[in-house]
Enzyme design. Structure first.
Site, mmCIF file in Angstrom:
data_model
loop_
_atom_site.group_PDB
_atom_site.id
_atom_site.type_symbol
_atom_site.label_atom_id
_atom_site.label_comp_id
_atom_site.label_asym_id
_atom_site.label_seq_id
_atom_site.Cartn_x
_atom_site.Cartn_y
_atom_site.Cartn_z
ATOM 1 N N ARG A 92 0.828 -1.195 0.000
ATOM 2 C CA ARG A 92 0.000 0.000 0.000
ATOM 3 C C ARG A 92 0.876 1.264 0.000
ATOM 4 O O ARG A 92 0.590 2.244 -0.659
ATOM 5 C CB ARG A 92 -0.856 -0.039 1.272
ATOM 6 C CG ARG A 92 -1.902 0.992 1.342
ATOM 7 C CD ARG A 92 -3.142 0.537 0.645
ATOM 8 N NE ARG A 92 -4.054 1.634 0.450
ATOM 9 C CZ ARG A 92 -4.773 1.777 -0.646
ATOM 10 N NH1 ARG A 92 -4.672 0.926 -1.637
ATOM 11 N NH2 ARG A 92 -5.611 2.778 -0.748
ATOM 12 N N CYS A 116 -3.350 -4.927 1.653
ATOM 13 C CA CYS A 116 -4.339 -5.907 2.094
ATOM 14 C C CYS A 116 -5.694 -5.645 1.448
ATOM 15 O O CYS A 116 -6.122 -4.492 1.321
ATOM 16 C CB CYS A 116 -4.488 -5.826 3.616
ATOM 17 S SG CYS A 116 -3.111 -6.586 4.473
ATOM 18 N N ARG A 121 -10.544 0.776 -1.012
ATOM 19 C CA ARG A 121 -9.370 1.589 -0.722
ATOM 20 C C ARG A 121 -8.971 2.567 -1.845
ATOM 21 O O ARG A 121 -7.867 2.502 -2.380
ATOM 22 C CB ARG A 121 -8.187 0.694 -0.347
ATOM 23 C CG ARG A 121 -8.517 -0.245 0.789
ATOM 24 C CD ARG A 121 -7.333 -1.029 1.269
ATOM 25 N NE ARG A 121 -6.488 -0.257 2.155
ATOM 26 C CZ ARG A 121 -5.345 -0.698 2.666
ATOM 27 N NH1 ARG A 121 -4.923 -1.905 2.372
ATOM 28 N NH2 ARG A 121 -4.633 0.047 3.468
ATOM 29 N N PRO A 122 -9.875 3.468 -2.225
ATOM 30 C CA PRO A 122 -9.530 4.453 -3.250
ATOM 31 C C PRO A 122 -8.480 5.447 -2.739
ATOM 32 O O PRO A 122 -8.244 5.541 -1.530
ATOM 33 C CB PRO A 122 -10.851 5.172 -3.517
ATOM 34 C CG PRO A 122 -11.668 4.966 -2.287
ATOM 35 C CD PRO A 122 -11.223 3.668 -1.683
ATOM 36 N N ILE A 123 -7.853 6.183 -3.667
ATOM 37 C CA ILE A 123 -6.893 7.215 -3.240
ATOM 38 C C ILE A 123 -7.335 8.601 -3.745
ATOM 39 O O ILE A 123 -6.520 9.476 -3.980
ATOM 40 C CB ILE A 123 -5.440 6.895 -3.671
ATOM 41 C CG1 ILE A 123 -5.313 6.747 -5.191
ATOM 42 C CG2 ILE A 123 -4.908 5.664 -2.970
ATOM 43 C CD1 ILE A 123 -3.858 6.849 -5.676
ATOM 44 N N ASP A 124 -8.652 8.757 -3.900
ATOM 45 C CA ASP A 124 -9.169 10.024 -4.427
ATOM 46 C C ASP A 124 -8.791 11.230 -3.569
ATOM 47 O O ASP A 124 -8.568 12.327 -4.092
ATOM 48 C CB ASP A 124 -10.697 9.941 -4.584
ATOM 49 C CG ASP A 124 -11.378 9.575 -3.279
ATOM 50 O OD1 ASP A 124 -11.061 8.511 -2.720
ATOM 51 O OD2 ASP A 124 -12.193 10.365 -2.782
ATOM 52 N N GLN A 125 -8.709 11.041 -2.257
ATOM 53 C CA GLN A 125 -8.366 12.181 -1.390
ATOM 54 C C GLN A 125 -6.907 12.609 -1.563
ATOM 55 O O GLN A 125 -6.591 13.796 -1.494
ATOM 56 C CB GLN A 125 -8.637 11.853 0.089
ATOM 57 C CG GLN A 125 -10.082 11.510 0.382
ATOM 58 C CD GLN A 125 -11.023 12.640 0.018
ATOM 59 O OE1 GLN A 125 -10.871 13.774 0.473
ATOM 60 N NE2 GLN A 125 -11.995 12.351 -0.833
ATOM 61 N N ILE A 326 -14.368 1.812 9.269
ATOM 62 C CA ILE A 326 -13.310 2.355 8.397
ATOM 63 C C ILE A 326 -13.256 1.613 7.061
ATOM 64 O O ILE A 326 -13.246 2.235 5.994
ATOM 65 C CB ILE A 326 -11.920 2.275 9.083
ATOM 66 C CG1 ILE A 326 -11.962 2.841 10.509
ATOM 67 C CG2 ILE A 326 -10.853 2.969 8.231
ATOM 68 C CD1 ILE A 326 -12.113 4.325 10.637
HETATM 69 C C1 EPZ Z 1 -3.537 3.104 6.685
HETATM 70 O O1 EPZ Z 1 -4.168 2.716 5.479
HETATM 71 C C2 EPZ Z 1 -2.754 1.909 7.140
HETATM 72 N N1 EPZ Z 1 -1.784 1.560 6.107
HETATM 73 C C3 EPZ Z 1 -3.697 0.749 7.415
HETATM 74 O O2 EPZ Z 1 -2.893 -0.273 7.957
HETATM 75 C C4 EPZ Z 1 -4.750 1.174 8.428
HETATM 76 O O3 EPZ Z 1 -5.708 0.144 8.543
HETATM 77 C C5 EPZ Z 1 -5.462 2.448 7.963
HETATM 78 O O4 EPZ Z 1 -4.476 3.477 7.679
HETATM 79 C C6 EPZ Z 1 -6.441 3.000 8.975
HETATM 80 O O5 EPZ Z 1 -5.780 3.283 10.184
HETATM 81 C C7 EPZ Z 1 -0.621 2.176 6.041
HETATM 82 O O6 EPZ Z 1 -0.309 3.044 6.836
HETATM 83 C C8 EPZ Z 1 0.332 1.754 4.992
HETATM 84 P P1 EPZ Z 1 -6.926 5.466 5.217
HETATM 85 P P2 EPZ Z 1 -4.752 3.809 4.492
HETATM 86 O O7 EPZ Z 1 -6.511 6.301 4.046
HETATM 87 O O8 EPZ Z 1 -3.867 5.002 4.532
HETATM 88 C C9 EPZ Z 1 -11.050 5.669 2.723
HETATM 89 C C10 EPZ Z 1 -2.364 -2.513 8.451
HETATM 90 O O9 EPZ Z 1 -2.887 -3.612 8.703
HETATM 91 N N2 EPZ Z 1 -10.295 6.502 1.775
HETATM 92 O O10 EPZ Z 1 -6.879 6.086 6.558
HETATM 93 O O11 EPZ Z 1 -4.994 3.158 3.196
HETATM 94 C C11 EPZ Z 1 -10.521 4.257 2.775
HETATM 95 O O12 EPZ Z 1 -11.048 3.465 1.734
HETATM 96 C C12 EPZ Z 1 -3.123 -1.572 7.605
HETATM 97 O O13 EPZ Z 1 -1.254 -2.143 8.850
HETATM 98 C C13 EPZ Z 1 -10.939 6.996 0.659
HETATM 99 O O14 EPZ Z 1 -12.132 6.762 0.418
HETATM 100 O O15 EPZ Z 1 -6.117 4.104 5.208
HETATM 101 C C14 EPZ Z 1 -10.943 3.838 4.143
HETATM 102 O O16 EPZ Z 1 -12.286 3.460 4.108
HETATM 103 C C15 EPZ Z 1 -4.063 -2.106 6.643
HETATM 104 N N3 EPZ Z 1 -10.221 7.782 -0.214
HETATM 105 C C16 EPZ Z 1 -10.800 5.116 4.969
HETATM 106 O O17 EPZ Z 1 -10.843 6.188 4.029
HETATM 107 C C17 EPZ Z 1 -8.902 8.062 -0.006
HETATM 108 O O18 EPZ Z 1 -8.310 8.774 -0.833
HETATM 109 C C18 EPZ Z 1 -9.499 5.230 5.775
HETATM 110 O O19 EPZ Z 1 -8.386 4.938 4.930
HETATM 111 C C19 EPZ Z 1 -8.275 7.556 1.133
HETATM 112 C C20 EPZ Z 1 -8.987 6.773 2.015
#
Ligand code: EPZ
Length: 429
Positions: A92, A116, A121-125, A326
């Site tokens: 990731r 995982c 898990r989009p990256i739009d933000q 989440i």
């Molecule tokens: C980080 O993932 C961690 N990964 C994850 O760790 C962790 O579960 C997660 O944060 C939440 O704490 C890393 O640090 C590498 P988010 P990340 O952006 O950054 C949605 C582990 O087991 N979202 O906070 O991908 C997303 O889909 C893991 O170590 C959007 O819609 O998580 C989710 O529902 C797995 N658009 C929520 O936000 C976006 O552009 C939170 O995601 C970004 C996120």
């Protein structure tokens, strides 16, 4: 790879927690934004870190692994802003190269992030923020390509408190012209750690750990020496291991405040939780009591501890629930727990655990990193022998998981082949 274990031993003793994986990944990306040498200490020796370091080597970063937990990086010889290879697609955190390379070179081309499978898990933000900082974005050959003639400060409101987007935007904005404000920022301990590390390189970031982060761009970042914080989730996993095996475990070298949500739930479930300086001792009790849990951004209960909590609820008296707020696909481990005799049900984003009492050893498959660790805890609490397959996931994020558990008295071994599995089963049964 499989873990083979025999359950039933209450885990007891002390375990030292490694550096935080998710902080390390952001910090490594920050390090290559300087042309000077950066030394990072307390680096966890886990697969995701190794993959990111390999990706660095491929773009010209000098990577000197001084010892298992220390690395010196020099990003002064980077010869391309394009990072794409089969391994970077698996993790990731490859996406942190977007923020780091965009900030430093105003151009970045990075393979679409993997990681995982716990939801879409989009990256739009991330992309919205990069666009506001002045970057043009396109997708090509499943790569994200960003290009900015003028990288400038911006006012960015995140629709959700995304950990990845907050870190990525801090990285890029640190070298942008002017001031950036990130609103609704994530507040996880590793956000603060990455910000502290960037500040130690000369960045000007204020407010990390709060809802609003303000970044004043600087011309360049210099070398530094930085020590990564302890891993909140690794510590939580061992605390939960004490609870589910009715053991007595002290997790050492942690920041107890980061564990508040987990400690509170363990207390509610009837465990003893004793803070001692930079350690926490968890004493399991003969009876665990059910509770209700909702995963939330920090300081709420972490989604990365949700499967481990699910195991505890299977063993607790009464009905307990977990609401996952989440990620939408993080209950795959529940089917595996049913194979062990757990009485559970998933209804949308809520899992119900009917406290079915003892679990029985079974053949299981780890669906992802934290779920894999949770199934190991289930196996250690269960009667008989459990085999957990696909533990390569677990190796991505836990350093020496089996060895640390063995140090607490667990009967667990890592097996590579079917022959190994047979032999280990014979030896431990
Ligand atoms: C980080 O993932 C961690 N990964 C994850 O760790 C962790 O579960 C997660 O944060 C939440 O704490 C890393 O640090 C590498 P988010 P990340 O952006 O950054 C949605 C582990 O087991 N979202 O906070 O991908 C997303 O889909 C893991 O170590 C959007 O819609 O998580 C989710 O529902 C797995 N658009 C929520 O936000 C976006 O552009 C939170 O995601 C970004 C996120």
């Amino acid at each position: 790879m499989r873990y083979v274990m025999k359950g039933g031993n209450p885990l007891a003793g002390e375990v030292t927690i490694s550096g935080a994986k998710n902080a390390a990944l952001g910090i490594l990306a920050a390090a290559i934004m300087s042309d000077e040498t950066v030394t990072i200490e307390n680096l966890p020796d886990v697969r995701d870190v190794a993959v990111l370091l390999d990706a660095f080597r491929e773009i010209g970063v000098l990577v000197d692994r001084v010892d298992r937990h220390t690395v010196k990086l020099n990003g002064g010889n980077i010869f391309t802003a394009c990072a794409d290879n089969p391994s970077i697609r698996k993790i990731r955190a490859g996406y942190y190269l977007l923020g780091a390379l965009l900030g430093k070179y105003h151009h970045a081309e990075v393979a679409m992030p993997g990681g995982c499978n716990i939801g879409t898990r989009p990256i739009d933000q991330h992309l919205k923020g990069f666009r506001l900082l002045g970057a043009v974005h396109e997708n090509n050959n499943s790569r994200v390509i960003l290009d900015a003639k003028d990288l400038h400060g911006a006012h960015i409101y995140l629709d959700m408190a995304s950990v990845g987007a907050t870190i990525n935007l801090m990285l890029a904005a640190s070298l942008a012209r002017g001031t950036t404000i990130i609103e609704n920022a994530a507040k996880e301990p590793h956000i603060v750690d990455v910000a502290n590390m960037l500040n130690s390189m000369g960045a000007k970031i204020k407010g990390a750990g709060m809802d609003v982060i303000r970044i004043t761009g600087v011309e360049k970042l210099h070398g530094t020496e930085y020590t990564i914080i302890p891993d909140q989730i690794e510590a939580g996993t061992f605390m939960m291991a004490a609870a589910v095996t009715k053991g007595d475990v002290t997790v050492k070298r942690i920041i107890p405040q980061h564990m508040d949500a987990i400690s509170a739930k363990l207390l509610e479930m009837g465990c003893e939780v004793i803070e001692q300086g930079d350690s926490i001792r968890v004493v399991g009790r003969p009876t665990l009591y059910s509770c209700n849990v909702k995963t939330l951004p920090y300081p709420g209960f972490p989604t990365d501890m949700q499967p481990q909590m699910g195991v505890a609820l299977c063993l607790a008296e009464g009905v307990g629930t977990i609401t996952e707020s989440i990620f939408e696909n993080r209950f795959k481990y529940v089917d595996e727990l049913s194979k062990m005799g757990a009485d559970t049900e998933v209804k949308g984003s809520i899992a119900i655990f009917k406290g079915s009492g003892p679990l029985k050893g079974a053949e299981l498959v780890a669906p992802d990193l934290r779920a894999g660790a949770a199934l190991v805890l289930a196996g250690l609490a269960a009667e008989g022998i459990t085999v957990v397959d696909q533990v390569d996931y677990v190796l991505r994020g836990y350093e020496d998981f089996d060895k640390k558990l063995q140090g607490l008295g667990a009967e667990i071994r890592l097996a590579e082949t079917d022959e190994d599995v047979k032999k280990i089963k014979f030896q431990i049964s």
